[in-house]
Design an enzyme around this catalytic site. Structure first.
Site, mmCIF file in Angstrom:
data_model
loop_
_atom_site.group_PDB
_atom_site.id
_atom_site.type_symbol
_atom_site.label_atom_id
_atom_site.label_comp_id
_atom_site.label_asym_id
_atom_site.label_seq_id
_atom_site.Cartn_x
_atom_site.Cartn_y
_atom_site.Cartn_z
ATOM 1 N N GLU A 91 0.862 -1.177 0.000
ATOM 2 C CA GLU A 91 0.000 0.000 0.000
ATOM 3 C C GLU A 91 0.897 1.226 0.000
ATOM 4 O O GLU A 91 1.923 1.261 0.684
ATOM 5 C CB GLU A 91 -0.892 0.005 1.242
ATOM 6 C CG GLU A 91 -1.839 1.179 1.283
ATOM 7 C CD GLU A 91 -2.777 1.131 2.472
ATOM 8 O OE1 GLU A 91 -3.042 2.214 3.046
ATOM 9 O OE2 GLU A 91 -3.229 0.028 2.845
ATOM 10 N N ILE A 94 0.855 8.931 0.569
ATOM 11 C CA ILE A 94 1.595 10.155 0.260
ATOM 12 C C ILE A 94 0.892 11.330 0.924
ATOM 13 O O ILE A 94 -0.337 11.379 0.976
ATOM 14 C CB ILE A 94 1.731 10.370 -1.265
ATOM 15 C CG1 ILE A 94 2.610 11.584 -1.573
ATOM 16 C CG2 ILE A 94 0.366 10.455 -1.936
ATOM 17 C CD1 ILE A 94 2.991 11.715 -3.045
ATOM 18 N N GLN A 101 0.959 21.679 -2.667
ATOM 19 C CA GLN A 101 -0.151 21.040 -3.368
ATOM 20 C C GLN A 101 -0.523 21.871 -4.598
ATOM 21 O O GLN A 101 -0.276 23.074 -4.660
ATOM 22 C CB GLN A 101 -1.354 20.881 -2.436
ATOM 23 C CG GLN A 101 -1.098 19.879 -1.337
ATOM 24 C CD GLN A 101 -2.277 19.686 -0.400
ATOM 25 O OE1 GLN A 101 -3.368 20.182 -0.624
ATOM 26 N NE2 GLN A 101 -2.036 18.952 0.674
ATOM 27 N N ASN A 134 -11.295 13.819 -1.533
ATOM 28 C CA ASN A 134 -9.988 14.261 -2.005
ATOM 29 C C ASN A 134 -9.934 14.123 -3.530
ATOM 30 O O ASN A 134 -9.242 13.275 -4.089
ATOM 31 C CB ASN A 134 -8.876 13.458 -1.320
ATOM 32 C CG ASN A 134 -7.519 14.103 -1.472
ATOM 33 O OD1 ASN A 134 -7.317 14.959 -2.328
ATOM 34 N ND2 ASN A 134 -6.579 13.678 -0.649
ATOM 35 N N TYR A 141 -4.460 9.880 -9.184
ATOM 36 C CA TYR A 141 -4.287 8.431 -9.165
ATOM 37 C C TYR A 141 -4.875 7.781 -10.416
ATOM 38 O O TYR A 141 -4.267 6.880 -10.992
ATOM 39 C CB TYR A 141 -4.910 7.822 -7.910
ATOM 40 C CG TYR A 141 -4.355 8.366 -6.615
ATOM 41 C CD1 TYR A 141 -3.032 8.794 -6.503
ATOM 42 C CD2 TYR A 141 -5.154 8.472 -5.484
ATOM 43 C CE1 TYR A 141 -2.522 9.307 -5.322
ATOM 44 C CE2 TYR A 141 -4.651 8.980 -4.285
ATOM 45 C CZ TYR A 141 -3.340 9.389 -4.216
ATOM 46 O OH TYR A 141 -2.846 9.889 -3.053
#
Length: 172
Positions: A91, A94, A101, A134, A141
């Site tokens: 897994e 981060i 960001q 998020n 991702y």
């Protein structure tokens, strides 16, 4: 050039061992309310002693964790870690500090650490869990090839919004 033990590099980031000299930076990140909303269902304030113990624990475990330093400025960006390493899968987690960001450091770091996982650690599968609120991370991702394989509903209420855990995976 940073003064840390650099283990890995990408275009803009040096990946270094977790380090006692970064504890003040870790505290600023982990105690930030917005960061806590992204990584935990429980709010708490971490102390210097908490972080010192965390660094010592990670070192004792030989954890696969890197603190990220922006090469140009020498500033701390965040941490990235492989956890639950077992039978060719792990897994990934981060965390990027608020200032860094939305500047593509997360994407750069994920590409680098995915490559490290597959080509250095010989992983076959990388998993992650992300909160449903998020959206930036989920978008990142998916762009990197992760696919959703499960959802755990209502794991938290954050800012009066019910939050789910989204489970994603990436195969070699």
């Amino acid at each position: 050039m940073n003064n840390y033990n650099t283990k890995l590099q990408s275009e803009n980031i040096d990946y270094v061992e977790v380090n006692e000299n970064l504890i003040d930076d870790y505290l600023l990140m982990v105690n930030n309310e917005e960061i806590q909303k992204q990584i935990s269902t429980k709010r708490r304030i971490y102390t210097y002693e908490d972080e010192l113990n965390w660094v010592k624990q990670k070192k004792e475990e030989n954890a696969v964790i890197f603190s990220m330093i922006e090469r140009q400025s020498g500033k701390f960006i965040g941490n990235v870690e492989f956890m639950e390493i077992n039978n060719g899968e792990a897994e990934i987690g981060i965390t990027i500090t608020p200032f860094y960001q939305n500047k593509h450091y997360g994407t750069e770091a994920m590409k680098t650490i995915i490559d490290y996982g597959f080509n250095v650690m010989n992983l076959e599968k990388i998993n992650l869990v992300v909160f449903s609120n998020n959206k930036r991370a989920i978008h990142c991702y998916k762009n990197l090839g992760f696919i959703e394989y499960d959802v755990e509903k209502n794991v938290a209420v954050i800012d009066n919004e019910s939050i789910d855990d989204i489970y994603m995976t990436l195969k070699r």
